[in-house]
Design a protein around this motif. Structure first.
Motif, PDB file in Angstrom:
ATOM      1  N   PHE A 188       0.825  -1.200   0.000  1.00  0.00           N
ATOM      2  CA  PHE A 188       0.000   0.000   0.000  1.00  0.00           C
ATOM      3  C   PHE A 188       0.864   1.257   0.000  1.00  0.00           C
ATOM      4  CE2 PHE A 188      -2.778   3.147   2.095  1.00  0.00           C
ATOM      5  CZ  PHE A 188      -3.825   3.129   1.197  1.00  0.00           C
ATOM      6  N   THR A 189       1.912   1.257   0.837  1.00  0.00           N
ATOM      7  CA  THR A 189       2.794   2.428   0.908  1.00  0.00           C
ATOM      8  C   THR A 189       3.473   2.687  -0.438  1.00  0.00           C
ATOM      9  OG1 THR A 189       3.177   1.910   3.227  1.00  0.00           O
ATOM     10  CG2 THR A 189       4.713   3.454   2.200  1.00  0.00           C
ATOM     11  N   LEU A 190       3.932   1.606  -1.060  1.00  0.00           N
ATOM     12  CA  LEU A 190       4.589   1.762  -2.366  1.00  0.00           C
ATOM     13  C   LEU A 190       3.594   2.268  -3.416  1.00  0.00           C
ATOM     14  CD1 LEU A 190       7.122   1.495  -4.022  1.00  0.00           C
ATOM     15  CD2 LEU A 190       6.737  -0.963  -4.242  1.00  0.00           C
ATOM     16  N   ALA A 191       2.374   1.768  -3.356  1.00  0.00           N
ATOM     17  CA  ALA A 191       1.352   2.214  -4.322  1.00  0.00           C
ATOM     18  C   ALA A 191       1.016   3.688  -4.123  1.00  0.00           C
ATOM     19  CB  ALA A 191       0.092   1.360  -4.196  1.00  0.00           C
ATOM     20  N   ILE A 192       0.955   4.116  -2.856  1.00  0.00           N
ATOM     21  CA  ILE A 192       0.683   5.540  -2.572  1.00  0.00           C
ATOM     22  C   ILE A 192       1.816   6.395  -3.153  1.00  0.00           C
ATOM     23  CG2 ILE A 192       0.625   7.283  -0.736  1.00  0.00           C
ATOM     24  CD1 ILE A 192      -1.841   5.868  -0.391  1.00  0.00           C
ATOM     25  N   LYS A 193       3.040   5.943  -2.926  1.00  0.00           N
ATOM     26  CA  LYS A 193       4.191   6.718  -3.413  1.00  0.00           C
ATOM     27  C   LYS A 193       4.141   6.807  -4.940  1.00  0.00           C
ATOM     28  CE  LYS A 193       9.209   6.897  -3.186  1.00  0.00           C
ATOM     29  NZ  LYS A 193      10.037   6.019  -4.004  1.00  0.00           N
ATOM     30  N   ALA A 194       3.825   5.680  -5.588  1.00  0.00           N
ATOM     31  CA  ALA A 194       3.845   5.644  -7.048  1.00  0.00           C
ATOM     32  C   ALA A 194       2.697   6.465  -7.648  1.00  0.00           C
ATOM     33  CB  ALA A 194       3.767   4.195  -7.528  1.00  0.00           C
ATOM     34  N   VAL A 195       1.537   6.421  -7.010  1.00  0.00           N
ATOM     35  CA  VAL A 195       0.373   7.099  -7.599  1.00  0.00           C
ATOM     36  C   VAL A 195       0.303   8.575  -7.186  1.00  0.00           C
ATOM     37  CG1 VAL A 195      -2.169   7.125  -7.721  1.00  0.00           C
ATOM     38  CG2 VAL A 195      -0.943   4.947  -7.784  1.00  0.00           C
ATOM     39  N   LEU A 196       0.614   8.857  -5.932  1.00  0.00           N
ATOM     40  CA  LEU A 196       0.401  10.227  -5.437  1.00  0.00           C
ATOM     41  C   LEU A 196       1.680  10.988  -5.112  1.00  0.00           C
ATOM     42  CD1 LEU A 196      -2.543   9.508  -2.960  1.00  0.00           C
ATOM     43  CD2 LEU A 196      -2.710  10.269  -5.336  1.00  0.00           C
ATOM     44  N   GLY A 197       2.805  10.273  -5.044  1.00  0.00           N
ATOM     45  CA  GLY A 197       4.064  10.949  -4.743  1.00  0.00           C
ATOM     46  C   GLY A 197       4.179  11.373  -3.291  1.00  0.00           C
ATOM     47  N   ALA A 198       5.041  12.368  -3.061  1.00  0.00           N
ATOM     48  CA  ALA A 198       5.395  12.763  -1.699  1.00  0.00           C
ATOM     49  C   ALA A 198       4.194  13.267  -0.896  1.00  0.00           C
ATOM     50  CB  ALA A 198       6.477  13.845  -1.750  1.00  0.00           C
ATOM     51  N   ASP A 199       3.281  13.979  -1.559  1.00  0.00           N
ATOM     52  CA  ASP A 199       2.098  14.490  -0.841  1.00  0.00           C
ATOM     53  C   ASP A 199       1.274  13.344  -0.272  1.00  0.00           C
ATOM     54  OD1 ASP A 199       2.791  17.024  -1.412  1.00  0.00           O
ATOM     55  OD2 ASP A 199       1.291  17.337  -2.993  1.00  0.00           O
ATOM     56  N   GLY A 200       1.184  12.273  -1.051  1.00  0.00           N
ATOM     57  CA  GLY A 200       0.436  11.105  -0.598  1.00  0.00           C
ATOM     58  C   GLY A 200       1.097  10.458   0.600  1.00  0.00           C
ATOM     59  N   LEU A 201       2.427  10.331   0.541  1.00  0.00           N
ATOM     60  CA  LEU A 201       3.156   9.710   1.657  1.00  0.00           C
ATOM     61  C   LEU A 201       3.030  10.539   2.928  1.00  0.00           C
ATOM     62  CD1 LEU A 201       6.442   8.392  -0.004  1.00  0.00           C
ATOM     63  CD2 LEU A 201       4.455   7.074   0.779  1.00  0.00           C
ATOM     64  N   ARG A 202       3.072  11.865   2.759  1.00  0.00           N
ATOM     65  CA  ARG A 202       2.933  12.755   3.919  1.00  0.00           C
ATOM     66  C   ARG A 202       1.580  12.558   4.582  1.00  0.00           C
ATOM     67  NH1 ARG A 202       6.249  16.401   1.706  1.00  0.00           N
ATOM     68  NH2 ARG A 202       4.670  17.175   0.265  1.00  0.00           N
ATOM     69  N   LEU A 203       0.559  12.474   3.767  1.00  0.00           N
ATOM     70  CA  LEU A 203      -0.782  12.291   4.333  1.00  0.00           C
ATOM     71  C   LEU A 203      -0.902  10.923   4.999  1.00  0.00           C
ATOM     72  CD1 LEU A 203      -3.636  13.517   4.646  1.00  0.00           C
ATOM     73  CD2 LEU A 203      -4.273  12.257   2.585  1.00  0.00           C
ATOM     74  N   LEU A 204      -0.290   9.924   4.382  1.00  0.00           N
ATOM     75  CA  LEU A 204      -0.344   8.569   4.942  1.00  0.00           C
ATOM     76  C   LEU A 204       0.292   8.542   6.333  1.00  0.00           C
ATOM     77  CD1 LEU A 204      -1.042   5.573   4.342  1.00  0.00           C
ATOM     78  CD2 LEU A 204       1.288   5.314   3.461  1.00  0.00           C
ATOM     79  N   ALA A 205       1.402   9.278   6.476  1.00  0.00           N
ATOM     80  CA  ALA A 205       2.127   9.272   7.738  1.00  0.00           C
ATOM     81  C   ALA A 205       1.471  10.159   8.789  1.00  0.00           C
ATOM     82  CB  ALA A 205       3.567   9.757   7.496  1.00  0.00           C
ATOM     83  N   PHE A 206       0.614  11.061   8.353  1.00  0.00           N
ATOM     84  CA  PHE A 206       0.018  12.035   9.268  1.00  0.00           C
ATOM     85  C   PHE A 206      -0.935  11.351  10.245  1.00  0.00           C
ATOM     86  CE2 PHE A 206      -3.334  15.072  10.393  1.00  0.00           C
ATOM     87  CZ  PHE A 206      -2.554  16.071  10.965  1.00  0.00           C
ATOM     88  N   ARG A 207      -0.688  11.576  11.538  1.00  0.00           N
ATOM     89  CA  ARG A 207      -1.567  11.006  12.574  1.00  0.00           C
ATOM     90  C   ARG A 207      -2.090  12.126  13.457  1.00  0.00           C
ATOM     91  NH1 ARG A 207      -1.779   7.068  10.335  1.00  0.00           N
ATOM     92  NH2 ARG A 207      -0.586   5.148  10.399  1.00  0.00           N
ATOM     93  N   PRO A 208      -3.352  12.466  13.381  1.00  0.00           N
ATOM     94  CA  PRO A 208      -3.879  13.473  14.302  1.00  0.00           C
ATOM     95  C   PRO A 208      -3.870  12.902  15.722  1.00  0.00           C
ATOM     96  CG  PRO A 208      -5.620  12.583  12.899  1.00  0.00           C
ATOM     97  CD  PRO A 208      -4.355  11.915  12.492  1.00  0.00           C
ATOM     98  N   ARG A 209      -3.908  13.781  16.708  1.00  0.00           N
ATOM     99  CA  ARG A 209      -3.793  13.295  18.082  1.00  0.00           C
ATOM    100  C   ARG A 209      -4.920  12.349  18.466  1.00  0.00           C
ATOM    101  NH1 ARG A 209      -3.201  18.121  21.681  1.00  0.00           N
ATOM    102  NH2 ARG A 209      -3.543  19.214  19.729  1.00  0.00           N
ATOM    103  N   GLN A 210      -6.163  12.707  18.050  1.00  0.00           N
ATOM    104  CA  GLN A 210      -7.263  11.787  18.328  1.00  0.00           C
ATOM    105  C   GLN A 210      -7.810  11.321  17.002  1.00  0.00           C
ATOM    106  OE1 GLN A 210      -9.449  14.554  20.790  1.00  0.00           O
ATOM    107  NE2 GLN A 210      -9.662  12.905  22.288  1.00  0.00           N
ATOM    108  N   ASP A 211      -7.355  10.175  16.544  1.00  0.00           N
ATOM    109  CA  ASP A 211      -7.824   9.682  15.257  1.00  0.00           C
ATOM    110  C   ASP A 211      -8.812   8.549  15.489  1.00  0.00           C
ATOM    111  OD1 ASP A 211      -6.144   8.832  12.133  1.00  0.00           O
ATOM    112  OD2 ASP A 211      -8.240   9.105  12.637  1.00  0.00           O
ATOM    113  N   ASN A 212     -10.098   8.910  15.513  1.00  0.00           N
ATOM    114  CA  ASN A 212     -11.116   7.884  15.755  1.00  0.00           C
ATOM    115  C   ASN A 212     -11.750   7.380  14.470  1.00  0.00           C
ATOM    116  OD1 ASN A 212     -10.806   7.989  18.503  1.00  0.00           O
ATOM    117  ND2 ASN A 212     -12.117   9.800  18.666  1.00  0.00           N
TER     118      ASN A 212
END
Ligand SMILES: Nc1ncnc2c1ncn2[C@@H]1O[C@H](COP(=O)(O)OP(=O)(O)OP(=O)(O)O)[C@@H](O)[C@H]1O
Ligand SMILES: [Mg+2]
Length: 283
Positions: A257-281
């Motif tokens: 999934f991570t590789l597919a995000i990188k390939a399809v969306l690039g760095a912006d996609g990876l940044r969003l994937l890694a982003f964790r809000p403090r309360q992620d319900n």
């Protein structure tokens, strides 16, 4: 190829588009388009709905689906571009092998003649000059004029038209007299999580459920963060992640999934994937 004669000019007609398209969810939009096209009285005229939304949100799919599956009419897609000239929309002259001129009806004109549905796709990529030639078609006159063939063609009573428009930056602002003829405006929002799951499942039914679910979670997060990542991106990501996993390129689903995000969306996609809000319900 089918030919037809109008005012002594022989026209070669275009073919309808045959796509394998299905639609799930957002049924209120399906009903709104159907209503806009309806004639409630013999003196009534159909409206020309305009579907607006982000790239890849499903505008073309929705238009095609309502035309072919709800109205059961043939659909003719005309791809509008910055280079579309007024005559491209109506009749184009083509020199034949015997050096005579053949007149080819556009997909829009063919829909008008046959009583099909014309989908003017990405209408706001087309210049005002080209739009101007459609003004009489879009009000109660319902005809177009071909300067090249020197004829005027009236639309079949069953003819319907729909316009899709992207709300991105690379497009024209249409003048008011065109705007007012392309109504009602129907906004296509991003789907909710359940709908998005159904869309992914419909488009890649053989995909592994875990991949579909993480893709939906990612897309919902993307929509909440107001990024432009779309349903189409989601389909591409899930499809590629599945291939990476099945082929053994990626050992586990998370790394696929991570590789597919990188390939399809690039760095912006990876940044969003890694982003964790403090309360992620979200789930
Ligand atoms: N509600 C839905 N049901 C089924 N498939 C959908 C739905 N919404 C989107 N899709 C799928 O998402 C993809 C993108 O849709 P489509 O090409 O219609 O978007 P678009 O808004 O026309 O994009 P663009 O602005 O780039 O032209 C297609 O593969 C389509 O099948
Ligand atoms: Mg489209």
């Amino acid at each position: 190829m089918e030919k037809i004669e109008i005012e002594n000019v022989t026209l070669t007609l275009a073919h309808p588009d045959k796509l394998n398209v299905d639609w799930t969810g957002q049924n209120d939009l399906v009903r709104q388009i159907t209503a806009a096209w309806m004639k409630v009285d013999s003196t009534d005229i159909p409206l020309n709905p305009r579907i607006v939304g982000k790239p890849g949100a499903g505008k073309t799919t929705l238009s095609y689906y309502v035309a072919t599956e709800i109205l059961k009419q043939e659909a003719y897609i005309f791809q509008c571009t910055i280079d579309t000239r007024p005559e491209d929309l109506i009749i184009m002259p083509v020199i034949s092998s015997t050096n005579t001129i053949n007149y080819h009806a556009s997909s829009l004109l063919t829909a008008m003649i046959k009583g099909g549905v014309a989908i003017l796709d990405e209408g706001n990529r087309m210049s005002e000059k080209s739009w101007a030639s459609l003004a009489p078609l879009l009000d109660d006159r319902k005809y177009v004029e071909s300067v090249i063939a020197g004829i005027k063609i009236k639309a079949h009573p069953e003819f319907r038209i729909i316009i899709t428009m992207n709300d991105d930056a690379t497009t024209f602002d249409l003048p008011e007299y065109i705007h007012s003829r392309l109504q009602p405006t129907i906004e296509l929002p991003y789907p909710d999580g359940k709908e998005e799951y159904d869309i992914l499942k419909m488009n890649i039914p053989f995909a592994n459920d875990e991949i579909l679910n993480i893709t939906v979670d990612f897309l919902q997060k993307a929509h909440n963060h107001n990024t432009s990542f779309s349903v189409r991106d989601g389909i591409n990501i899930a499809r590629y992640a599945m291939k990476l996993h099945k082929s053994g390129v990626s050992e586990d689903i998370d790394s696929a999934f991570t590789l597919a995000i990188k390939a399809v969306l690039g760095a912006d996609g990876l940044r969003l994937l890694a982003f964790r809000p403090r309360q992620d319900n979200n789930n």
